[in-house]
Design an enzyme around this catalytic site. Structure first.
Site, PDB file in Angstrom:
ATOM      1  N   ARG A 206     -19.298  10.864  -6.150  1.00 50.59           N
ATOM      2  CA  ARG A 206     -17.893  11.284  -6.126  1.00 50.59           C
ATOM      3  C   ARG A 206     -17.518  11.772  -4.736  1.00 50.59           C
ATOM      4  O   ARG A 206     -16.437  11.513  -4.246  1.00 50.59           O
ATOM      5  CB  ARG A 206     -17.622  12.379  -7.181  1.00 50.59           C
TER       6      ARG A 206
ATOM      7  N   TYR B 255       9.871   4.404  -5.967  1.00 44.51           N
ATOM      8  CA  TYR B 255       9.123   3.754  -7.044  1.00 44.51           C
ATOM      9  C   TYR B 255       9.174   4.619  -8.313  1.00 44.51           C
ATOM     10  O   TYR B 255       8.995   5.834  -8.251  1.00 44.51           O
ATOM     11  CB  TYR B 255       7.683   3.568  -6.561  1.00 44.51           C
TER      12      TYR B 255
ATOM     13  N   ASP C  34       5.393   6.044   2.062  1.00 46.60           N
ATOM     14  CA  ASP C  34       4.755   5.094   1.147  1.00 46.60           C
ATOM     15  C   ASP C  34       5.027   3.702   1.708  1.00 46.60           C
ATOM     16  O   ASP C  34       6.156   3.212   1.685  1.00 46.60           O
ATOM     17  CB  ASP C  34       5.358   5.265  -0.261  1.00 46.60           C
TER      18      ASP C  34
ATOM     19  N   LYS D   9      -1.257  -3.532  -4.785  1.00 45.41           N
ATOM     20  CA  LYS D   9      -0.242  -4.516  -4.399  1.00 45.41           C
ATOM     21  C   LYS D   9      -0.776  -5.384  -3.254  1.00 45.41           C
ATOM     22  O   LYS D   9      -1.776  -6.033  -3.429  1.00 45.41           O
ATOM     23  CB  LYS D   9       1.055  -3.790  -4.034  1.00 45.41           C
TER      24      LYS D   9
HETATM   25  C1  LIG Z   1       2.772   0.464  -7.459  1.00 44.98           C
HETATM   26  C2  LIG Z   1       3.322   1.464  -6.545  1.00 44.98           C
HETATM   27  C3  LIG Z   1       2.870   2.801  -6.562  1.00 44.98           C
HETATM   28  C4  LIG Z   1       1.859   3.298  -7.569  1.00 44.98           C
HETATM   29  O1  LIG Z   1       0.606   2.723  -7.392  1.00 44.98           O
HETATM   30  P1  LIG Z   1      -0.460   2.507  -8.583  1.00 44.98           P
HETATM   31  O2  LIG Z   1      -1.597   1.869  -7.885  1.00 44.98           O
HETATM   32  O3  LIG Z   1       0.202   1.649  -9.623  1.00 44.98           O
HETATM   33  O4  LIG Z   1      -0.786   3.866  -9.112  1.00 44.98           O
HETATM   34  C5  LIG Z   1       3.408   3.676  -5.633  1.00 44.98           C
HETATM   35  N1  LIG Z   1       4.359   3.283  -4.755  1.00 44.98           N
HETATM   36  C6  LIG Z   1       4.807   2.017  -4.718  1.00 44.98           C
HETATM   37  C7  LIG Z   1       5.858   1.647  -3.726  1.00 44.98           C
HETATM   38  C8  LIG Z   1       4.325   1.074  -5.603  1.00 44.98           C
HETATM   39  O5  LIG Z   1       4.811  -0.180  -5.572  1.00 44.98           O
END
Ligand SMILES: *Cc1c(COP(=O)(O)O)cnc(C)c1O
Length: 386
Positions: A50, A103, A176, A201
């Site tokens: 961890r 998001y 982000d 993504k």
């Molecule tokens: C998908 C997404 C998240 C969250 O990520 P997860 O891996 O699904 O927890 C946060 N910000 C954006 C812009 C996203 O597209």
């Protein structure tokens, strides 16, 4: 070293030391614990998986390198990364300014967890207008949290300008960067303090691993977030680390193809008589096209399209498509399509959706890397049927 060379080599340099095997890719280390020869002497710094794991360590080095960052951390999801950043930087009574069309999952975390249970206040403002952001700053503001471009309306915020405002006031800026990926946008280079990604993504890019990443330059901030990550256990697994290491190697090539396909599709749709509006930062019609050219190295693979007609003809259009799967998420090699008002953004109250300009006939497309001729003929035939 340039981007693709880093994405292939960093974190995976072959080891020729006595007893090593010279692997050209990082092996998947599944061991939960690491034996030592003496009480005081953890082997190569590894104690318990961890806290530190060799495969996760490899992906963290690669993630840092592709965002031009000193440090990288890999999490079990994008939201686990977000949670760790919030816990590391905030305490009760603090105030956060966030982009108003973040998001959906991030909004849920902010509103329904941190605001509802932990007395952290959030102001959701249109950060594409920096005056609105400046006005929202209070003495309690500790964090500014932005997405650029946003989802699904692809609004941009001026990262360099906001970074300057944040720095002047001693506020930490988090960006982000999931939508652009480190190939097309590097917020740390524009002055941001922390970059965050959902590796689920574009970074992984094959729709087969949930993960998150944080990249940053400041050592103290890094230590704080790493301490929380270890304390709450929000770590990327060894297998996911391997999958993401593998995905990153083709990130530049995928992004180039996502962007090239998107440009052609955006141009095709923009001139079609059944289409009301195409929102894509690479079109001159995008209200922030100049800012997009300035702070991004490419325009990405996400676009939103408003069709003429109503919700039923929009649903029919989607039904008639063959290569665009009707699904949430984005950033994979395969094309996806969805209806934000009924799917990803259904949790946003209807009046807020309308205020943001998020109508029921708005379609979001994550353009894949398939042959663009096939994608366009699919769109063309589905449009001809409505
Ligand atoms: C998908 C997404 C998240 C969250 O990520 P997860 O891996 O699904 O927890 C946060 N910000 C954006 C812009 C996203 O597209």
């Amino acid at each position: 070293m340039k981007f693709t060379t880093k994405s292939i080599h960093i974190g995976e340099e072959p080891d020729f030391k006595e007893g090593a095997t010279g692997d050209v890719i990082a092996p998947i280390h599944l061991s939960t614990t690491f034996a030592r020869d003496e009480v005081e002497n953890p082997t190569a710094g590894y104690e318990y998986s961890r806290s530190l794991n060799p495969t996760r360590n490899a992906v963290q080095q690669k993630l840092a390198a592709i965002e031009n960052a000193n440090f990288g951390l890999a999490f079990s999801s994008g939201l686990a990364a977000e949670t760790s950043v919030l816990i590391a930087l905030l305490k009760s009574g603090d105030h956060v300014i966030a982009t108003d069309d973040l998001y959906g999952g991030t909004q849920r975390l902010f509103r329904k967890v941190f605001q509802a249970n932990y007395a952290i206040r959030f102001s959701f403002v249109d950060t594409s207008v920096s005056e609105k952001l400046e006005k929202a700053i209070t003495p309690a503001t500790k964090l500014i949290w932005i997405e650029s471009p946003t989802n699904p309306l692809l609004k941009l915020s001026d990262i360099a300008k906001i970074a300057k405002i944040a720095k002047d006031k001693g506020i930490t800026l988090v960006v982000d960067n999931t939508f652009m990926s480190p190939y097309f946008q590097n917020p740390l280079d524009l002055g941001a303090d922390i970059v965050l990604h959902s590796t689920s993504k574009y970074i992984n890019g094959h729709s087969d691993s949930i993960g998150g990443a944080v990249m940053l330059n400041d050592k103290l901030l890094f230590e704080k977030i790493r301490f929380i990550q270890n304390s709450v256990g929000a770590i990327m697994s060894p297998f996911d680390s391997y999958i993401v290491l593998r995905g990153i190697k083709t990130l530049s090539m995928r992004m180039e193809q996502h962007a090239a396909n998107s440009r052609k599709i955006a141009e095709f749709l923009a001139q079609h008589n059944k289409v009301k509006k195409v929102i894509y930062p690479g079109l001159k019609s995008h209200p922030q096209y100049e800012l997009a050219k300035k702070q991004m190295k490419g325009f990405g693979g996400m676009m939103s399209v408003e069709l003429k007609g109503d919700i039923n003809s929009t649903k029919n259009f989607i039904r008639n498509l063959h290569y665009f799967s009707l699904a949430e998420s984005l950033g994979g090699v395969e094309s996806l399509i969805e209806l934000p008002a009924l799917m990803t953004h259904a949790s946003v109250p209807a009046e807020d959706r309308l205020k943001l300009g998020l109508s029921d006939t708005l379609i979001r497309i994550s353009v894949g890397v398939e042959d663009v001729e096939d994608l366009i003929s699919d769109l063309e035939s589905a449009l001809s049927l409505i």
